[in-house]
Motif scaffolding. Structure first.
Motif, mmCIF file in Angstrom:
data_model
loop_
_atom_site.group_PDB
_atom_site.id
_atom_site.type_symbol
_atom_site.label_atom_id
_atom_site.label_comp_id
_atom_site.label_asym_id
_atom_site.label_seq_id
_atom_site.Cartn_x
_atom_site.Cartn_y
_atom_site.Cartn_z
ATOM 1 N N MET A 217 0.827 -1.200 0.000
ATOM 2 C CA MET A 217 0.000 0.000 0.000
ATOM 3 C C MET A 217 0.862 1.251 0.000
ATOM 4 O O MET A 217 0.628 2.193 -0.775
ATOM 5 N N ARG A 218 1.877 1.282 0.837
ATOM 6 C CA ARG A 218 2.725 2.467 0.924
ATOM 7 C C ARG A 218 3.450 2.737 -0.395
ATOM 8 O O ARG A 218 3.546 3.887 -0.837
ATOM 9 N N GLU A 219 3.925 1.676 -1.022
ATOM 10 C CA GLU A 219 4.601 1.837 -2.305
ATOM 11 C C GLU A 219 3.642 2.358 -3.372
ATOM 12 O O GLU A 219 3.985 3.258 -4.153
ATOM 13 N N ALA A 220 2.426 1.793 -3.426
ATOM 14 C CA ALA A 220 1.462 2.190 -4.455
ATOM 15 C C ALA A 220 0.993 3.621 -4.263
ATOM 16 O O ALA A 220 0.884 4.396 -5.231
ATOM 17 N N ILE A 221 0.726 4.009 -3.029
ATOM 18 C CA ILE A 221 0.248 5.366 -2.772
ATOM 19 C C ILE A 221 1.364 6.380 -3.016
ATOM 20 O O ILE A 221 1.133 7.459 -3.587
ATOM 21 N N ALA A 222 2.581 6.032 -2.610
ATOM 22 C CA ALA A 222 3.699 6.934 -2.878
ATOM 23 C C ALA A 222 3.940 7.100 -4.377
ATOM 24 O O ALA A 222 4.304 8.183 -4.845
ATOM 25 N N ALA A 223 3.696 6.030 -5.141
ATOM 26 C CA ALA A 223 3.939 6.077 -6.586
ATOM 27 C C ALA A 223 2.818 6.756 -7.352
ATOM 28 O O ALA A 223 3.061 7.411 -8.374
ATOM 29 N N HIS A 224 1.580 6.615 -6.893
ATOM 30 C CA HIS A 224 0.426 7.096 -7.666
ATOM 31 C C HIS A 224 -0.262 8.311 -7.033
ATOM 32 O O HIS A 224 -0.427 9.347 -7.689
ATOM 33 N N TRP A 225 -0.673 8.203 -5.787
ATOM 34 C CA TRP A 225 -1.368 9.309 -5.157
ATOM 35 C C TRP A 225 -0.467 10.525 -4.970
ATOM 36 O O TRP A 225 -0.849 11.644 -5.300
ATOM 37 N N GLN A 226 0.697 10.296 -4.388
ATOM 38 C CA GLN A 226 1.519 11.410 -3.933
ATOM 39 C C GLN A 226 1.880 12.382 -5.050
ATOM 40 O O GLN A 226 1.671 13.600 -4.904
ATOM 41 N N PRO A 227 2.376 11.914 -6.209
ATOM 42 C CA PRO A 227 2.679 12.883 -7.277
ATOM 43 C C PRO A 227 1.430 13.547 -7.840
ATOM 44 O O PRO A 227 1.466 14.727 -8.214
ATOM 45 N N ALA A 228 0.324 12.807 -7.906
ATOM 46 C CA ALA A 228 -0.915 13.402 -8.423
ATOM 47 C C ALA A 228 -1.411 14.503 -7.490
ATOM 48 O O ALA A 228 -1.832 15.579 -7.945
ATOM 49 N N LEU A 229 -1.358 14.248 -6.191
ATOM 50 C CA LEU A 229 -1.791 15.264 -5.227
ATOM 51 C C LEU A 229 -0.875 16.477 -5.262
ATOM 52 O O LEU A 229 -1.346 17.622 -5.217
ATOM 53 N N ALA A 230 0.422 16.236 -5.364
ATOM 54 C CA ALA A 230 1.366 17.355 -5.395
ATOM 55 C C ALA A 230 1.145 18.233 -6.620
ATOM 56 O O ALA A 230 1.215 19.465 -6.540
#
Length: 306
Positions: A217-230
């Motif tokens: 989960m942490r890897e997927a969210i860091a890879a997908h959510w985090q850049p999109a949110l930023a």
């Protein structure tokens, strides 16, 4: 300023029959644990109003609102789908759950609280524009998003959903709306059986294999959510906070623990501080193993109250 804790007595009167996992005891378990851990001392309690017809119609069709009103039984149960039923208190509870979302946005946007948690049921993220499903009647998180856009003039609102089930109702409402970024993590092959193709450019998915654990989960969210949110730079973050990915909850099989909920919340808090003046509205979705639910909500709330 203290985090807002918003609920309503009717949310504990809605029930869907003996042994149904989405039970009134969920809210009592959460509040008892927060009291024991001293977290209630760090929050300001509020009583949720009922959502108005206008507020519901921002995300639902008039036909669906009228259908639910007509279905509401004076006693006993009326079934909406195979897993979802109404009793005499359901309509009131659903209106107050959605109203909690509205109040939370108002409090946060007026600067009266830094963030808010809505301890409400029924949950909402499976409720689409024109129907309810999966224990949900009105889409509480989407009511919050629409209120922020309509009444507070925001241009960019993120809706993040970490329930073990994909928020298909939220996707039905917001897919293709450039004002909203929808980020969803969920277990693959589980209700509502969402594939991995985003419905629109504003939908960011992080599907997770069964038994993958918190590290995936942490890897997927860091890879997908985090850049999109930023890149999106939301002015407000609304959270569909489901806790049924916990390893003790047999509704799913992702194997998360309390530290995983703390981690994803810290990521949300960091983004809110970077672009949204810290403004977060979190709403309870799933989570059915009562002890694990209560502990996970506490892990979620600690970064908010700090």
């Amino acid at each position: 300023m203290l985090t807002a804790y918003i609920t309503h007595p009717s949310c504990e009167r809605h029930e869907m029959g003996a042994d149904h996992p989405e039970c009134p005891e969920r809210l009592g378990a959460i509040q008892d644990h927060l009291l024991i851990k001293g977290l209630m001392d760090c929050m300001q309690p509020y009583t949720a109003p009922a959502a108005t017809h206008e507020q519901l119609l921002r995300v639902h069709t008039g036909m669906w609102v009228d259908t639910l009103t007509a279905l509401s039984p004076p006693d006993g149960y009326v079934r909406v789908d195979a897993d979802t039923a109404m009793n005499a208190h359901t309509l009131e509870a659903a209106r107050h759950a959605a109203g909690a979302a509205v109040l939370a946005v108002d409090l946060v946007m007026r600067g009266e609280v830094p963030n808010a948690f809505c301890a409400v049921r029924p949950p909402g993220h499976h409720a689409a524009r024109g129907q309810g499903a999966g224990f949900c009647f009105f889409n509480n998180a989407s009511v919050a998003v629409a209120h922020a856009l309509t009444q507070h003039g925001l241009q960019r609102v993120a809706l993040v959903d970490f329930d073990v089930h994909h928020g298909d109702g939220s996707e039905d409402i917001w897919a293709g709306d450039e004002r909203v970024l929808l980020c969803s993590s969920y277990q693959q092959g589980l209700y509502p059986f969402r594939d991995e193709a985003p419905a629109a450019a504003n939908v960011v998915l992080a599907p997770l294999p069964a038994r993958s654990g918190g590290s995936a989960m942490r890897e997927a969210i860091a890879a997908h959510w985090q850049p999109a949110l930023a890149a999106f730079r939301p002015e407000l973050i609304v959270v569909s906070a489901g806790f049924d990915a916990h390893r003790e909850d047999d509704m799913g099989n992702l194997g998360w623990v309390e530290a995983d909920y703390a981690w994803v919340t810290q990521l949300i808090v960091a983004q809110a501080q970077a672009s949204a003046r810290g403004r977060i509205v979190s709403l309870l979705e799933g989570g059915y193993a009562l002890s694990a639910l209560a502990r996970s909500v506490a892990a979620h709330l600690k970064p908010l109250v700090e």
